[in-house]
Design a protein around this motif. Structure first.
Motif, PDB file in Angstrom:
ATOM      1  N   LEU A  33       0.825  -1.212   0.000  1.00  0.00           N
ATOM      2  CA  LEU A  33       0.000   0.000   0.000  1.00  0.00           C
ATOM      3  C   LEU A  33       0.858   1.260   0.000  1.00  0.00           C
ATOM      4  O   LEU A  33       0.529   2.245  -0.677  1.00  0.00           O
ATOM      5  N   LYS A  34       1.945   1.231   0.749  1.00  0.00           N
ATOM      6  CA  LYS A  34       2.848   2.385   0.758  1.00  0.00           C
ATOM      7  C   LYS A  34       3.442   2.611  -0.627  1.00  0.00           C
ATOM      8  O   LYS A  34       3.528   3.742  -1.104  1.00  0.00           O
ATOM      9  N   GLY A  35       3.859   1.516  -1.266  1.00  0.00           N
ATOM     10  CA  GLY A  35       4.402   1.623  -2.617  1.00  0.00           C
ATOM     11  C   GLY A  35       3.358   2.153  -3.590  1.00  0.00           C
ATOM     12  O   GLY A  35       3.668   2.967  -4.462  1.00  0.00           O
ATOM     13  N   LEU A  36       2.112   1.705  -3.437  1.00  0.00           N
ATOM     14  CA  LEU A  36       1.025   2.157  -4.314  1.00  0.00           C
ATOM     15  C   LEU A  36       0.814   3.665  -4.186  1.00  0.00           C
ATOM     16  O   LEU A  36       0.675   4.368  -5.189  1.00  0.00           O
ATOM     17  N   VAL A  37       0.795   4.141  -2.941  1.00  0.00           N
ATOM     18  CA  VAL A  37       0.609   5.585  -2.714  1.00  0.00           C
ATOM     19  C   VAL A  37       1.778   6.381  -3.290  1.00  0.00           C
ATOM     20  O   VAL A  37       1.582   7.420  -3.933  1.00  0.00           O
ATOM     21  N   ILE A  38       3.000   5.892  -3.094  1.00  0.00           N
ATOM     22  CA  ILE A  38       4.192   6.575  -3.612  1.00  0.00           C
ATOM     23  C   ILE A  38       4.157   6.619  -5.138  1.00  0.00           C
ATOM     24  O   ILE A  38       4.391   7.658  -5.758  1.00  0.00           O
ATOM     25  N   GLY A  39       3.861   5.473  -5.761  1.00  0.00           N
ATOM     26  CA  GLY A  39       3.809   5.406  -7.218  1.00  0.00           C
ATOM     27  C   GLY A  39       2.765   6.335  -7.794  1.00  0.00           C
ATOM     28  O   GLY A  39       2.999   7.010  -8.806  1.00  0.00           O
ATOM     29  N   PHE A  40       1.606   6.410  -7.148  1.00  0.00           N
ATOM     30  CA  PHE A  40       0.519   7.278  -7.619  1.00  0.00           C
ATOM     31  C   PHE A  40       0.908   8.741  -7.474  1.00  0.00           C
ATOM     32  O   PHE A  40       0.684   9.551  -8.373  1.00  0.00           O
ATOM     33  N   ALA A  41       1.500   9.076  -6.324  1.00  0.00           N
ATOM     34  CA  ALA A  41       1.824  10.477  -6.030  1.00  0.00           C
ATOM     35  C   ALA A  41       2.931  11.021  -6.927  1.00  0.00           C
ATOM     36  O   ALA A  41       2.907  12.193  -7.317  1.00  0.00           O
ATOM     37  N   ILE A  42       3.906  10.175  -7.271  1.00  0.00           N
ATOM     38  CA  ILE A  42       5.047  10.638  -8.061  1.00  0.00           C
ATOM     39  C   ILE A  42       4.629  10.995  -9.487  1.00  0.00           C
ATOM     40  O   ILE A  42       5.136  11.951 -10.077  1.00  0.00           O
ATOM     41  N   VAL A  43       3.681  10.244 -10.061  1.00  0.00           N
ATOM     42  CA  VAL A  43       3.322  10.483 -11.467  1.00  0.00           C
ATOM     43  C   VAL A  43       2.138  11.429 -11.636  1.00  0.00           C
ATOM     44  O   VAL A  43       1.860  11.877 -12.754  1.00  0.00           O
ATOM     45  N   ALA A  44       1.413  11.727 -10.554  1.00  0.00           N
ATOM     46  CA  ALA A  44       0.203  12.541 -10.674  1.00  0.00           C
ATOM     47  C   ALA A  44       0.438  13.932 -11.269  1.00  0.00           C
ATOM     48  O   ALA A  44      -0.364  14.387 -12.089  1.00  0.00           O
ATOM     49  N   PRO A  45       1.511  14.652 -10.896  1.00  0.00           N
ATOM     50  CA  PRO A  45       1.735  15.962 -11.536  1.00  0.00           C
ATOM     51  C   PRO A  45       1.905  15.792 -13.046  1.00  0.00           C
ATOM     52  O   PRO A  45       2.651  14.932 -13.504  1.00  0.00           O
ATOM     53  N   VAL A  46       1.201  16.627 -13.817  1.00  0.00           N
ATOM     54  CA  VAL A  46       1.230  16.491 -15.281  1.00  0.00           C
ATOM     55  C   VAL A  46       2.508  17.102 -15.850  1.00  0.00           C
ATOM     56  O   VAL A  46       2.737  18.306 -15.741  1.00  0.00           O
ATOM     57  N   GLY A  47       3.338  16.243 -16.446  1.00  0.00           N
ATOM     58  CA  GLY A  47       4.553  16.674 -17.127  1.00  0.00           C
ATOM     59  C   GLY A  47       4.487  16.254 -18.581  1.00  0.00           C
ATOM     60  O   GLY A  47       3.393  16.020 -19.119  1.00  0.00           O
ATOM     61  N   PRO A  48       5.634  16.110 -19.236  1.00  0.00           N
ATOM     62  CA  PRO A  48       5.635  15.716 -20.653  1.00  0.00           C
ATOM     63  C   PRO A  48       5.002  14.353 -20.900  1.00  0.00           C
ATOM     64  O   PRO A  48       4.332  14.150 -21.912  1.00  0.00           O
ATOM     65  N   ILE A  49       5.191  13.406 -19.972  1.00  0.00           N
ATOM     66  CA  ILE A  49       4.586  12.082 -20.134  1.00  0.00           C
ATOM     67  C   ILE A  49       3.068  12.196 -20.049  1.00  0.00           C
ATOM     68  O   ILE A  49       2.335  11.556 -20.812  1.00  0.00           O
ATOM     69  N   GLY A  50       2.590  13.001 -19.122  1.00  0.00           N
ATOM     70  CA  GLY A  50       1.150  13.207 -18.990  1.00  0.00           C
ATOM     71  C   GLY A  50       0.539  13.815 -20.239  1.00  0.00           C
ATOM     72  O   GLY A  50      -0.537  13.407 -20.686  1.00  0.00           O
ATOM     73  N   VAL A  51       1.242  14.791 -20.819  1.00  0.00           N
ATOM     74  CA  VAL A  51       0.759  15.423 -22.051  1.00  0.00           C
ATOM     75  C   VAL A  51       0.711  14.394 -23.185  1.00  0.00           C
ATOM     76  O   VAL A  51      -0.256  14.347 -23.960  1.00  0.00           O
ATOM     77  N   LEU A  52       1.756  13.574 -23.289  1.00  0.00           N
ATOM     78  CA  LEU A  52       1.790  12.521 -24.308  1.00  0.00           C
ATOM     79  C   LEU A  52       0.628  11.542 -24.129  1.00  0.00           C
ATOM     80  O   LEU A  52      -0.030  11.149 -25.100  1.00  0.00           O
ATOM     81  N   CYS A  53       0.392  11.140 -22.894  1.00  0.00           N
ATOM     82  CA  CYS A  53      -0.670  10.192 -22.593  1.00  0.00           C
ATOM     83  C   CYS A  53      -2.039  10.769 -22.960  1.00  0.00           C
ATOM     84  O   CYS A  53      -2.876  10.091 -23.563  1.00  0.00           O
ATOM     85  N   ILE A  54      -2.255  12.033 -22.615  1.00  0.00           N
ATOM     86  CA  ILE A  54      -3.526  12.698 -22.916  1.00  0.00           C
ATOM     87  C   ILE A  54      -3.720  12.816 -24.420  1.00  0.00           C
ATOM     88  O   ILE A  54      -4.785  12.499 -24.963  1.00  0.00           O
ATOM     89  N   ARG A  55      -2.675  13.245 -25.107  1.00  0.00           N
ATOM     90  CA  ARG A  55      -2.774  13.418 -26.551  1.00  0.00           C
ATOM     91  C   ARG A  55      -3.030  12.090 -27.261  1.00  0.00           C
ATOM     92  O   ARG A  55      -3.875  11.990 -28.162  1.00  0.00           O
ATOM     93  N   ARG A  56      -2.310  11.049 -26.869  1.00  0.00           N
ATOM     94  CA  ARG A  56      -2.499   9.751 -27.511  1.00  0.00           C
ATOM     95  C   ARG A  56      -3.869   9.159 -27.193  1.00  0.00           C
ATOM     96  O   ARG A  56      -4.463   8.469 -28.026  1.00  0.00           O
ATOM     97  N   SER A  57      -4.377   9.410 -25.985  1.00  0.00           N
ATOM     98  CA  SER A  57      -5.715   8.935 -25.635  1.00  0.00           C
ATOM     99  C   SER A  57      -6.776   9.608 -26.496  1.00  0.00           C
ATOM    100  O   SER A  57      -7.753   8.969 -26.910  1.00  0.00           O
ATOM    101  N   LEU A  58      -6.575  10.899 -26.774  1.00  0.00           N
ATOM    102  CA  LEU A  58      -7.535  11.649 -27.583  1.00  0.00           C
ATOM    103  C   LEU A  58      -7.434  11.291 -29.057  1.00  0.00           C
ATOM    104  O   LEU A  58      -8.440  11.106 -29.743  1.00  0.00           O
ATOM    105  N   VAL A  59      -6.221  11.218 -29.576  1.00  0.00           N
ATOM    106  CA  VAL A  59      -6.018  11.038 -31.015  1.00  0.00           C
ATOM    107  C   VAL A  59      -6.049   9.567 -31.427  1.00  0.00           C
ATOM    108  O   VAL A  59      -6.640   9.216 -32.453  1.00  0.00           O
ATOM    109  N   GLN A  60      -5.415   8.698 -30.636  1.00  0.00           N
ATOM    110  CA  GLN A  60      -5.276   7.303 -31.026  1.00  0.00           C
ATOM    111  C   GLN A  60      -6.194   6.350 -30.273  1.00  0.00           C
ATOM    112  O   GLN A  60      -6.449   5.249 -30.729  1.00  0.00           O
ATOM    113  N   GLY A  61      -6.648   6.766 -29.111  1.00  0.00           N
ATOM    114  CA  GLY A  61      -7.538   5.920 -28.327  1.00  0.00           C
ATOM    115  C   GLY A  61      -6.988   5.599 -26.953  1.00  0.00           C
ATOM    116  O   GLY A  61      -5.803   5.780 -26.677  1.00  0.00           O
ATOM    117  N   ARG A  62      -7.860   5.131 -26.076  1.00  0.00           N
ATOM    118  CA  ARG A  62      -7.491   4.853 -24.678  1.00  0.00           C
ATOM    119  C   ARG A  62      -6.330   3.872 -24.557  1.00  0.00           C
ATOM    120  O   ARG A  62      -5.475   4.022 -23.690  1.00  0.00           O
TER     121      ARG A  62
END
Length: 206
Positions: free
Chosen positions: A7-36
């Motif tokens: 559970l501690k690892g799960l919280v750490i993993g979630f918290a580290i990636v939550a801020p939107v950076g370049p990976i987040g932008v890529l993920c959002i763009r690919r979800s919109l253009v190419q699909g989920r």
């Protein structure tokens, strides 16, 4: 007690990636253009890299950590150049007239591109080392079972965020017009390109 580490690892993993950076932008763009699915595989690439760095921090692999930090500038330079490449590629790409026509690379290409981007950012290993040390999670007593649970939790937490993001953004895909898709590409490309340029500038000023 292993569930506590998971559970501690799960919280750490979630918290580290939550801020939107370049990976987040890529993920959002690919979800919109190419699909989920493309957005999800992009996120899973980053989650796999997070798990690798979490593994290094949890098991106290100082040799690997020292190597990554010694070549920090080179890794960030490569990552910055790759971000610039992805930014320009996204900026200049033309959306298909029909969403079913969109086939920009394979799912594996989506996975490995974000895996590469995250691995070439050694700052991530510093974040994991700092968090693990601060929470007293370093593997000082050689208990590999706890460390494995912790790393599994990091991957699960990171993957959970990318799943939520890709699925959530995917709901808007069918509602976006061709003109909107063009602007999604332009804005995403500019943002990703900016991240890359900033990364390169930091090399000259560091």
């Amino acid at each position: 007690m292993t569930i506590t580490y998971l559970l501690k690892g799960l919280v750490i993993g979630f918290a580290i990636v939550a801020p939107v950076g370049p990976i987040g932008v890529l993920c959002i763009r690919r979800s919109l253009v190419q699909g989920r699915l493309y957005g999800l595989f992009s996120g899973l690439g980053a989650a796999a890299a997070d798990a690798v760095y979490g593994f290094i921090a949890a098991f106290g692999l100082t040799v690997i950590t020292s190597f990554l930090l010694d070549y920090k500038l080179w890794l960030q330079l490569i990552g910055g150049l790759f971000l610039c490449y992805l930014g320009m590629q996204t900026l200049l790409s033309k959306p298909a007239e029909y969403q079913g026509d969109v086939q920009e690379g394979s799912l594996l290409a989506s996975f490995f591109s974000t895996l590469f981007l995250t691995i070439t950012n050694p700052v991530t290993i510093l974040a994991f080392i700092s968090i693990f040390a601060g929470l007293g999670l370093s593997n000082e007593h050689g208990n590999s079972a706890y460390a494995v649970q912790l790393v599994a939790g990091v991957f699960a937490g990171s993957a959970s965020w990318w799943l939520l993001l890709s699925v959530g953004v995917g709901f808007f895909r069918k509602k976006i017009s061709l003109t909107s898709m063009i602007w999604v590409n332009r804005i995403s490309g500019i943002v990703i390109l900016t991240f890359g340029i900033v990364a390169l500038i930091q090399q000259w000023t560091s």
